[in-house]
Design a protein around this motif. Structure first.
Motif, mmCIF file in Angstrom:
data_model
loop_
_atom_site.group_PDB
_atom_site.id
_atom_site.type_symbol
_atom_site.label_atom_id
_atom_site.label_comp_id
_atom_site.label_asym_id
_atom_site.label_seq_id
_atom_site.Cartn_x
_atom_site.Cartn_y
_atom_site.Cartn_z
ATOM 1 N N LEU A 118 10.328 -3.570 -23.450
ATOM 2 C CA LEU A 118 9.637 -4.751 -23.935
ATOM 3 C C LEU A 118 9.673 -4.659 -25.459
ATOM 4 O O LEU A 118 8.965 -3.846 -26.054
ATOM 5 C CB LEU A 118 8.201 -4.756 -23.412
ATOM 6 N N GLN A 119 10.567 -5.434 -26.077
ATOM 7 C CA GLN A 119 10.771 -5.368 -27.527
ATOM 8 C C GLN A 119 9.541 -5.956 -28.224
ATOM 9 O O GLN A 119 9.231 -7.134 -28.059
ATOM 10 C CB GLN A 119 12.037 -6.136 -27.925
ATOM 11 N N THR A 120 8.871 -5.118 -29.013
ATOM 12 C CA THR A 120 7.572 -5.476 -29.575
ATOM 13 C C THR A 120 7.558 -5.261 -31.075
ATOM 14 O O THR A 120 8.155 -4.301 -31.576
ATOM 15 C CB THR A 120 6.473 -4.617 -28.896
ATOM 16 N N PHE A 121 6.854 -6.146 -31.764
ATOM 17 C CA PHE A 121 6.640 -6.026 -33.205
ATOM 18 C C PHE A 121 5.138 -6.004 -33.432
ATOM 19 O O PHE A 121 4.406 -6.851 -32.899
ATOM 20 C CB PHE A 121 7.287 -7.196 -33.956
ATOM 21 N N VAL A 122 4.658 -5.014 -34.199
ATOM 22 C CA VAL A 122 3.230 -4.816 -34.411
ATOM 23 C C VAL A 122 2.865 -5.193 -35.847
ATOM 24 O O VAL A 122 3.438 -4.654 -36.799
ATOM 25 C CB VAL A 122 2.828 -3.346 -34.123
ATOM 26 N N ILE A 123 1.895 -6.082 -35.988
ATOM 27 C CA ILE A 123 1.411 -6.519 -37.295
ATOM 28 C C ILE A 123 -0.019 -5.995 -37.427
ATOM 29 O O ILE A 123 -0.964 -6.561 -36.883
ATOM 30 C CB ILE A 123 1.472 -8.058 -37.421
ATOM 31 N N GLU A 124 -0.150 -4.866 -38.125
ATOM 32 C CA GLU A 124 -1.419 -4.130 -38.242
ATOM 33 C C GLU A 124 -1.413 -3.400 -39.571
ATOM 34 O O GLU A 124 -0.464 -2.670 -39.868
ATOM 35 C CB GLU A 124 -1.548 -3.151 -37.084
ATOM 36 N N ASP A 125 -2.477 -3.562 -40.373
ATOM 37 C CA ASP A 125 -2.485 -2.957 -41.705
ATOM 38 C C ASP A 125 -3.102 -1.564 -41.750
ATOM 39 O O ASP A 125 -2.893 -0.837 -42.712
ATOM 40 C CB ASP A 125 -3.171 -3.876 -42.721
ATOM 41 N N MET A 140 9.903 -2.311 -32.263
ATOM 42 C CA MET A 140 11.080 -2.570 -33.095
ATOM 43 C C MET A 140 10.761 -2.457 -34.578
ATOM 44 O O MET A 140 11.665 -2.261 -35.387
ATOM 45 C CB MET A 140 11.604 -3.984 -32.830
ATOM 46 N N GLY A 141 9.498 -2.650 -34.920
ATOM 47 C CA GLY A 141 9.109 -2.612 -36.315
ATOM 48 C C GLY A 141 7.645 -2.946 -36.465
ATOM 49 O O GLY A 141 6.969 -3.314 -35.495
ATOM 50 N N THR A 142 7.162 -2.796 -37.699
ATOM 51 C CA THR A 142 5.763 -3.070 -37.992
ATOM 52 C C THR A 142 5.658 -3.753 -39.351
ATOM 53 O O THR A 142 6.578 -3.698 -40.169
ATOM 54 C CB THR A 142 4.928 -1.779 -38.037
ATOM 55 N N GLU A 174 14.904 -11.840 -30.776
ATOM 56 C CA GLU A 174 15.037 -10.439 -30.356
ATOM 57 C C GLU A 174 13.753 -9.821 -29.824
ATOM 58 O O GLU A 174 13.808 -8.792 -29.164
ATOM 59 C CB GLU A 174 15.548 -9.599 -31.538
ATOM 60 N N TRP A 175 12.606 -10.399 -30.091
ATOM 61 C CA TRP A 175 11.338 -9.798 -29.679
ATOM 62 C C TRP A 175 10.810 -10.433 -28.398
ATOM 63 O O TRP A 175 11.096 -11.580 -28.093
ATOM 64 C CB TRP A 175 10.300 -9.875 -30.798
ATOM 65 N N ASP A 176 10.032 -9.636 -27.659
ATOM 66 C CA ASP A 176 9.350 -10.112 -26.457
ATOM 67 C C ASP A 176 7.869 -10.331 -26.700
ATOM 68 O O ASP A 176 7.284 -11.275 -26.182
ATOM 69 C CB ASP A 176 9.522 -9.109 -25.305
ATOM 70 N N VAL A 177 7.250 -9.430 -27.485
ATOM 71 C CA VAL A 177 5.814 -9.505 -27.735
ATOM 72 C C VAL A 177 5.536 -9.220 -29.209
ATOM 73 O O VAL A 177 6.070 -8.267 -29.776
ATOM 74 C CB VAL A 177 5.035 -8.477 -26.870
ATOM 75 N N LEU A 178 4.672 -10.059 -29.798
ATOM 76 C CA LEU A 178 4.103 -9.779 -31.122
ATOM 77 C C LEU A 178 2.659 -9.377 -30.903
ATOM 78 O O LEU A 178 1.920 -10.081 -30.200
ATOM 79 C CB LEU A 178 4.116 -11.030 -32.011
ATOM 80 N N PRO A 211 11.110 -19.147 -24.385
ATOM 81 C CA PRO A 211 9.811 -19.519 -23.805
ATOM 82 C C PRO A 211 8.983 -18.337 -23.294
ATOM 83 O O PRO A 211 7.769 -18.448 -23.171
ATOM 84 C CB PRO A 211 10.181 -20.461 -22.652
ATOM 85 N N ASN A 212 9.626 -17.201 -23.011
ATOM 86 C CA ASN A 212 8.884 -16.055 -22.472
ATOM 87 C C ASN A 212 8.376 -15.108 -23.558
ATOM 88 O O ASN A 212 7.805 -14.070 -23.240
ATOM 89 C CB ASN A 212 9.736 -15.306 -21.444
ATOM 90 N N GLN A 213 8.545 -15.420 -24.828
ATOM 91 C CA GLN A 213 7.995 -14.583 -25.897
ATOM 92 C C GLN A 213 6.474 -14.745 -25.921
ATOM 93 O O GLN A 213 5.963 -15.852 -25.760
ATOM 94 C CB GLN A 213 8.605 -14.967 -27.246
ATOM 95 N N LYS A 214 5.780 -13.633 -26.118
ATOM 96 C CA LYS A 214 4.313 -13.627 -26.059
ATOM 97 C C LYS A 214 3.731 -13.216 -27.411
ATOM 98 O O LYS A 214 4.247 -12.318 -28.078
ATOM 99 C CB LYS A 214 3.811 -12.640 -24.990
#
Length: 131
Positions: A3-10, A31-33, A50-54, A77-80
């Protein structure tokens, strides 16, 4: 299957603990932050499909996770989009729903629910790929 995920957290401690937990207990592959709104939006634009979940915190070093959620244009449409924050209340949940956020979790009480959500998304992606 990941599950390709990108995390936005400081917060670096929260970010690293979250990544470790999700990658250990689910099929999440981070995949990245990003710690800022601007960096997150640049990454999302560059990797649109390229991402599945943010996973988005609301309060960032610069900008707002709410604004990130508002600006994201999904390529599939399936990106969350998931909000994960310490500042969750009924008005925040309502605003997130208005913006099309798929799930909202409180960092202090709902980490297990976030893990369960990601595990369910792993299952969903696996079913889609098997079809």
């Amino acid at each position: 299957m990941h599950l390709q995920t990108f995390v936005i957290e400081d917060n670096p401690t929260i970010r690293e603990n979250l990544i470790g937990t999700l990658e250990e207990l689910t099929c999440v592959k981070v995949m990245g932050t990003s710690a800022t709104e601007d960096d997150a939006l640049r990454w999302i634009e560059k990797h649109r499909s390229e991402w599945d979940v943010l996973i988005v915190d609301l309060f960032l070093k610069q900008g707002s996770g709410m604004h990130v959620a508002q600006c994201v244009k999904r390529a599939r449409p399936n990106q969350k989009i998931v909000v994960f924050s310490n500042y969750i209340n009924s008005s925040v949940r309502k605003r997130c729903a208005q913006l099309g956020v798929d799930a909202v979790f409180d960092k202090s009480t709902e980490i297990d629910a976030l893990v369960d959500y990601c595990a369910h998304q792993c299952f969903r992606v696996a079913q889609t790929q098997a079809a």
